[in-house]
Enzyme design. Structure first.
Site, PDB file in Angstrom:
ATOM      1  CG  ASP A  30     -17.678 -55.702  29.988  1.00  0.00           C
ATOM      2  OD1 ASP A  30     -17.292 -54.517  30.034  1.00  0.00           O
ATOM      3  OD2 ASP A  30     -18.492 -56.127  29.136  1.00  0.00           O
ATOM      4  CB  THR A 120     -19.378 -38.936  31.881  1.00  0.00           C
ATOM      5  OG1 THR A 120     -17.966 -39.051  31.990  1.00  0.00           O
ATOM      6  CG2 THR A 120     -19.752 -37.469  31.743  1.00  0.00           C
ATOM      7  CD  GLU A 150     -10.656 -41.356  36.333  1.00  0.00           C
ATOM      8  OE1 GLU A 150     -10.844 -41.953  37.393  1.00  0.00           O
ATOM      9  OE2 GLU A 150      -9.656 -40.627  36.142  1.00  0.00           O
ATOM     10  CG  LEU A 152      -9.421 -41.812  32.566  1.00  0.00           C
ATOM     11  CD1 LEU A 152      -9.586 -42.213  31.127  1.00  0.00           C
ATOM     12  CD2 LEU A 152      -9.127 -43.035  33.426  1.00  0.00           C
ATOM     13  CG  PHE A 268      -7.448 -28.399  26.659  1.00  0.00           C
ATOM     14  CD1 PHE A 268      -6.448 -29.144  27.249  1.00  0.00           C
ATOM     15  CD2 PHE A 268      -8.527 -29.063  26.091  1.00  0.00           C
ATOM     16  CE1 PHE A 268      -6.506 -30.527  27.274  1.00  0.00           C
ATOM     17  CE2 PHE A 268      -8.593 -30.451  26.114  1.00  0.00           C
ATOM     18  CZ  PHE A 268      -7.572 -31.176  26.716  1.00  0.00           C
ATOM     19  CG  LEU A 269      -5.516 -21.534  25.375  1.00  0.00           C
ATOM     20  CD1 LEU A 269      -4.719 -20.314  25.834  1.00  0.00           C
ATOM     21  CD2 LEU A 269      -6.923 -21.097  24.989  1.00  0.00           C
ATOM     22  CB  CYS A 279     -15.255 -37.173  26.566  1.00  0.00           C
ATOM     23  SG  CYS A 279     -14.646 -38.798  27.004  1.00  0.00           S
TER      24      CYS A 279
HETATM   25  C1  UGA Z   1     -11.397 -35.495  27.705  1.00  0.00           C
HETATM   26  C2  UGA Z   1     -10.879 -34.686  28.907  1.00  0.00           C
HETATM   27  O1  UGA Z   1      -9.665 -34.019  28.560  1.00  0.00           O
HETATM   28  C3  UGA Z   1     -10.626 -35.597  30.120  1.00  0.00           C
HETATM   29  O2  UGA Z   1     -10.251 -34.803  31.242  1.00  0.00           O
HETATM   30  C4  UGA Z   1     -11.923 -36.353  30.442  1.00  0.00           C
HETATM   31  O3  UGA Z   1     -11.740 -37.247  31.529  1.00  0.00           O
HETATM   32  C5  UGA Z   1     -12.355 -37.146  29.215  1.00  0.00           C
HETATM   33  O4  UGA Z   1     -12.563 -36.232  28.107  1.00  0.00           O
HETATM   34  C6  UGA Z   1     -13.646 -37.849  29.571  1.00  0.00           C
HETATM   35  O5  UGA Z   1     -14.636 -37.181  29.889  1.00  0.00           O
HETATM   36  O6  UGA Z   1     -13.643 -39.096  29.691  1.00  0.00           O
HETATM   37  P1  UGA Z   1     -10.233 -37.030  25.815  1.00  0.00           P
HETATM   38  O7  UGA Z   1     -11.592 -37.088  25.197  1.00  0.00           O
HETATM   39  O8  UGA Z   1      -9.446 -38.281  25.977  1.00  0.00           O
HETATM   40  O9  UGA Z   1     -10.356 -36.400  27.313  1.00  0.00           O
HETATM   41  O10 UGA Z   1      -9.372 -36.055  24.923  1.00  0.00           O
HETATM   42  P2  UGA Z   1      -8.706 -34.598  25.026  1.00  0.00           P
HETATM   43  O11 UGA Z   1      -7.251 -34.742  25.155  1.00  0.00           O
HETATM   44  O12 UGA Z   1      -9.392 -33.772  26.030  1.00  0.00           O
HETATM   45  O13 UGA Z   1      -9.034 -34.032  23.554  1.00  0.00           O
HETATM   46  C7  UGA Z   1     -10.384 -33.867  23.118  1.00  0.00           C
HETATM   47  C8  UGA Z   1     -10.423 -33.235  21.751  1.00  0.00           C
HETATM   48  O14 UGA Z   1     -10.043 -31.863  21.810  1.00  0.00           O
HETATM   49  C9  UGA Z   1      -9.491 -33.872  20.705  1.00  0.00           C
HETATM   50  O15 UGA Z   1     -10.189 -33.985  19.484  1.00  0.00           O
HETATM   51  C10 UGA Z   1      -8.348 -32.893  20.577  1.00  0.00           C
HETATM   52  O16 UGA Z   1      -7.750 -32.915  19.296  1.00  0.00           O
HETATM   53  C11 UGA Z   1      -9.069 -31.578  20.813  1.00  0.00           C
HETATM   54  N1  UGA Z   1      -8.198 -30.507  21.336  1.00  0.00           N
HETATM   55  C12 UGA Z   1      -7.620 -30.612  22.557  1.00  0.00           C
HETATM   56  C13 UGA Z   1      -8.003 -29.357  20.578  1.00  0.00           C
HETATM   57  O17 UGA Z   1      -8.532 -29.219  19.449  1.00  0.00           O
HETATM   58  N2  UGA Z   1      -7.216 -28.353  21.076  1.00  0.00           N
HETATM   59  C14 UGA Z   1      -6.631 -28.443  22.301  1.00  0.00           C
HETATM   60  O18 UGA Z   1      -5.935 -27.478  22.703  1.00  0.00           O
HETATM   61  C15 UGA Z   1      -6.837 -29.604  23.051  1.00  0.00           C
END
Ligand code: UGA
Length: 480
Positions: A30, A120, A150, A152, A268-269, A279
């Site tokens: 870095d 990404t 990725e 994650l 995710f529902l 992201c």
């Molecule tokens: C997301 C993806 O889930 C990962 O697979 C991906 O690698 C990552 O982006 C990325 O591109 O680096 P992340 O941003 O860490 O991961 O968070 P999530 O757990 O996906 O949640 C994203 C948002 O959606 C949060 O604000 C969460 O509160 C919201 N969410 C999630 C909902 O409102 N409802 C759900 O059912 C799930």
């Protein structure tokens, strides 16, 4: 294998510690010398469960740190690029950091090296990367380019890396495919999981991770399409929640019914105040821009973004409706992070809602288990105080708002909460409680896509006046 990982942000650092964990010799690079010095001391700059343990295990052994791309990429088999791709003003991904790193790699590599894009990026970035490397001195035949997106999530990043649903590898030649397969072999053969010191996974363990080998463009498309699809799932259920609320259905029951169809799936529902983070908002926008450049107007994604914005506005409307007027009111707020289990507040719906409430003349008393210090850098000082715990946030407040789905917010002592609040009103943007449970605890409870919960002694009055917020039906304890 010898691996260099360029960029020690979220994806870069997690990838570096995990590559070391599965047996490779890794140098994490870095240009932020303070960050590298901290990592060399064993300090982890991100809020994640396993990186501190993995850093301790491998620092000074299989894992080294450096600020020099030139010195780090000369004798490695693969270079992973994991630098940031922020959103530009036009909504496209800004690839200038990737390009800058490519210049340096091109000037430094001397032996056959695989350059892997892990940030990404939009589809066709591998082509641009290949061209940039050639134009800047890398000799044809000494390098090849691959895409390895990725998947994650923040909060569970290491487990997602080590126990992935799938590993996607986008390559355009056989040699690159072989190198990538060798890098991930400890996961795809399952040898890592039989190691007694392996990081353990709580759920059903994957005996062997699945690898999907595609061409580079397909892999790039898989990343954007995956994030866009997940965001679409969230916006879809939020739209259904709005109908559910209007007709007196219960979105959690609706979700159970929809999600049990294995073609749809239950993940995710969760309806709420919409998605945030570093992201989904950026990637949906960038994917829409990519489609436009290809001559396709991906209107569905526009709708996904609009529904997401609308969820915040609807929640604010609920707060207004529940409190009648907002100016001068104090609101207790639980949650600042964009989701639970992280200190990340980037594009956090909680922060957006707090800022809107401050504009309307409220003051807020906020609590978050991890994101407070980051929020202090962003939120104005005026009108914001920081509570020591959820009960402190509720004490003396006109209402309590739940804005982030932290597990601890779902297990509060409701009697204690009630005792502290000035008015027994809770607005839950994450559906962490059942309306009847809250009503039974004497709380007026408004959530997303469900009837409001109203204590029995107030039900008659609220039936005659608002019948809950926005005309939503009322659930009182008597009716359960
Ligand atoms: C997301 C993806 O889930 C990962 O697979 C991906 O690698 C990552 O982006 C990325 O591109 O680096 P992340 O941003 O860490 O991961 O968070 P999530 O757990 O996906 O949640 C994203 C948002 O959606 C949060 O604000 C969460 O509160 C919201 N969410 C999630 C909902 O409102 N409802 C759900 O059912 C799930």
């Amino acid at each position: 294998m010898r691996i260099a990982v360029i960029g020690s942000g979220y994806v870069g650092l997690v990838s570096a510690v995990c590559f070391a964990e599965i047996g490779h010799d890794v140098v994490s690079v870095d240009n932020d010398s303070a960050k590298i010095a901290a990592l060399e001391r064993g300090e982890v700059p991100i809020h994640e469960h396993h990186p501190p343990e993995l850093l301790k295990r491998h620092r000074g052994g299989r894992l080294r740190f450096s600020t020099s791309i030139d010195k780090s990429v000369k004798d490695v088999d693969a270079v992973f690029i994991t630098v940031g791709t922020p959103q530009s003003e036009t909504g496209e991904a800004d690839l200038s950091f990737v390009e800058a790193v490519a210049y340096e790699i091109a000037a430094a590599i001397e032996r056959p090296t695989l350059i892997v894009e892990k940030s990404t990026v939009p589809v066709r970035t591998c082509d641009s990367l290949r061209k940039t490397l050639l134009l800047n001195g890398a000799k044809s035949g000494t390098f090849s380019v691959a895409s390895n997106p990725e998947f994650l999530r923040e909060g569970t990043a290491v487990l997602d890396f080590l126990y992935p649903d799938r590993i996607v590898v986008g390559v355009d030649d056989e040699t690159s495919a072989k190198i990538m397969q060798e890098i991930y072999a400890p996961l795809t053969t399952g040898s890592y999981y039989s190691n007694k010191d392996a990081i353990k996974f709580d759920g059903p363990t994957a005996p062997k991770a699945r690898i999907i080998v595609t061409n580079a463009k397909s892999a790039e498309l898989i990343k954007h399409a995956s994030n866009a699809f997940l965001a679409m799932k969230i916006s879809f259920i939020n739209a259904v929640a709005n109908i559910s609320e209007a007709v007196g259905a219960d979105i959690t029951q609706v979700c159970a019914g929809i999600g049990s169809d294995t073609r749809i799936g239950s993940k995710f529902l969760n309806a709420g105040i919409g998605y945030g983070g570093s992201c989904f908002p950026k990637d949906v926008q960038a994917f829409h821009a990519v489609a436009m450049q290809c001559g396709y107007d991906f209107g569905l994604l526009t709708e996904v973004m609009q529904i997401n914005e609308e969820q915040r506005r609807r929640f604010l409307k609920k707060v207004r409706s529940a409190l009648w007027t907002l100016r001068g009111k104090q609101l207790g707020v639980l949650g600042l992070a964009f989701k639970g289990d992280t200190d990340d507040i980037r594009e956090s719906p909680a922060i957006a809602i707090i800022e809107a409430l401050l504009k309307e003349g409220c003051s807020v008393k906020v609590f978050d288990p991890a994101a407070t210090s980051r929020a202090k850098e962003t939120l104005p000082q005026k009108g914001v105080t920081y509570a020591n715990d959820p009960y402190d946030a509720a004490t003396g407040s006109d209402a309590l708002l739940i804005l982030t789905e932290w597990k601890e917010f779902a297990q509060l002592d409701l009697a204690k909460l009630h005792a502290g609040l000035k008015y027994p009103i809770v607005l839950d943007g994450r559906n962490l409680y059942r309306p009847e449970q809250m009503a039974a605890a004497g709380l007026i409870y408004h959530s997303i896509g469900r009837a409001s919960g109203v204590p029995e002694h107030m039900a008659g009055v609220l039936d005659r006046t608002h019948s809950g917020v926005d005309g939503t039906p009322v659930t009182s304890t008597r009716r359960q």
